[in-house]
Write an enzyme that holds these catalytic residues in place. Structure first.
Site, PDB file in Angstrom:
ATOM      1  N   GLU A 109     100.495 -26.743  71.815  1.00  0.00           N
ATOM      2  CA  GLU A 109      99.499 -26.659  70.747  1.00  0.00           C
ATOM      3  C   GLU A 109      99.305 -25.182  70.404  1.00  0.00           C
ATOM      4  OE1 GLU A 109      96.475 -25.281  72.106  1.00  0.00           O
ATOM      5  OE2 GLU A 109      97.814 -25.210  73.823  1.00  0.00           O
ATOM      6  N   GLY A 143      94.379 -22.070  80.165  1.00  0.00           N
ATOM      7  CA  GLY A 143      93.795 -22.572  78.939  1.00  0.00           C
ATOM      8  C   GLY A 143      94.788 -22.868  77.840  1.00  0.00           C
ATOM      9  N   THR A 144      95.522 -23.958  77.961  1.00  0.00           N
ATOM     10  CA  THR A 144      96.468 -24.369  76.925  1.00  0.00           C
ATOM     11  C   THR A 144      97.148 -25.657  77.383  1.00  0.00           C
ATOM     12  OG1 THR A 144      98.195 -23.534  75.453  1.00  0.00           O
ATOM     13  CG2 THR A 144      98.516 -23.181  77.795  1.00  0.00           C
ATOM     14  N   THR A 145      98.060 -26.170  76.557  1.00  0.00           N
ATOM     15  CA  THR A 145      98.914 -27.284  76.974  1.00  0.00           C
ATOM     16  C   THR A 145     100.325 -27.039  76.477  1.00  0.00           C
ATOM     17  OG1 THR A 145      97.041 -28.821  76.732  1.00  0.00           O
ATOM     18  CG2 THR A 145      99.237 -29.790  76.974  1.00  0.00           C
TER      19      THR A 145
END
Length: 211
Positions: free
Chosen positions: A26, A9-11
């Site tokens: 982010e 769950g992220t980039t």
């Protein structure tokens, strides 16, 4: 919360440019469908010219960042020279593999500049390490980020071009991935310095990207 939600769950993004490397993320941290934080730190300096991005469990990521910082400093003290990017990724890989029975829920990038030039490695939770060529993205927003990176990347980008590309790719991910958002953190690493992009400069680059 499922392992997939925890792990991806992220980039995070790594871009090799002419004189160095960009690491960018982010700032949203999620717990399932809930936004747990809007100011999550996902890039850590682990050596003079080496940074590490994190996706996954916050506690696991923070502990690994502390371990890597200590081990990289010990390497320099014992050997009288800075650790290379490749050696630091191997160190991290070995540590994760030794703990594969109780794995850290993380997906990591290790990037920086050493005597051989700029480079970036992706490291998974089992300790698998891969040297990436020029661009790499991890996390749930990576498919959208890759669409921008692969379309716009070119050899020998300038620093300004690489920063703009990282911001453009993150913005694409943030528009479509619910686990990515809130803001952008950019780190620039060259042979001369490890530096973080200020909020003022980030606004200027973002304006140029959206113009």
């Amino acid at each position: 919360m499922s392992e997939a939600e925890t792990l991806k769950g992220t980039t995070t993004i790594g871009i090799v440019f002419k004189d160095g490397i960009i690491l960018a993320t982010e700032k949203r941290a999620t717990m399932g469908s809930m936004i747990a934080s809007k100011r999550a730190k996902k890039v850590y300096q682990v050596a003079d010219r080496i940074g590490m991005t994190t996706a996954g469990g916050v506690g696991d990521a923070q502990q690994l960042a502390r371990i890597m910082s200590v081990e990289c400093n010990l390497y320099q003290i014992r050997r009288g020279r800075s650790i290379s990017v490749g050696a630091s990724s191997t160190l991290l890989s070995n540590y994760l593999n030794q703990n594969r029975g109780y794995p850290y829920y993380v997906q990591l990038l290790v990037g920086g500049v050493d005597a051989t030039g700029p480079s970036v490695y992706s490291v998974d939770a089992m300790g698998g390490a891969t040297r990436e060529s020029d661009i790499v993205a991890t996390g749930s927003g990576s498919p959208m980020a890759y669409g921008v990176l692969e379309d716009r990347y070119k050899k020998d980008l300038t620093e300004d071009e690489a920063i703009e590309l990282a911001i453009r790719a993150l913005r694409a991910a943030m528009r479509r991935d619910s686990a990515s958002g809130e803001g952008i953190h950019v780190v620039i690493i060259t042979k001369d310095a490890y530096s973080e992009l200020s909020e003022e400069r980030l606004e200027q680059y973002t304006a140029a990207v959206t113009a």
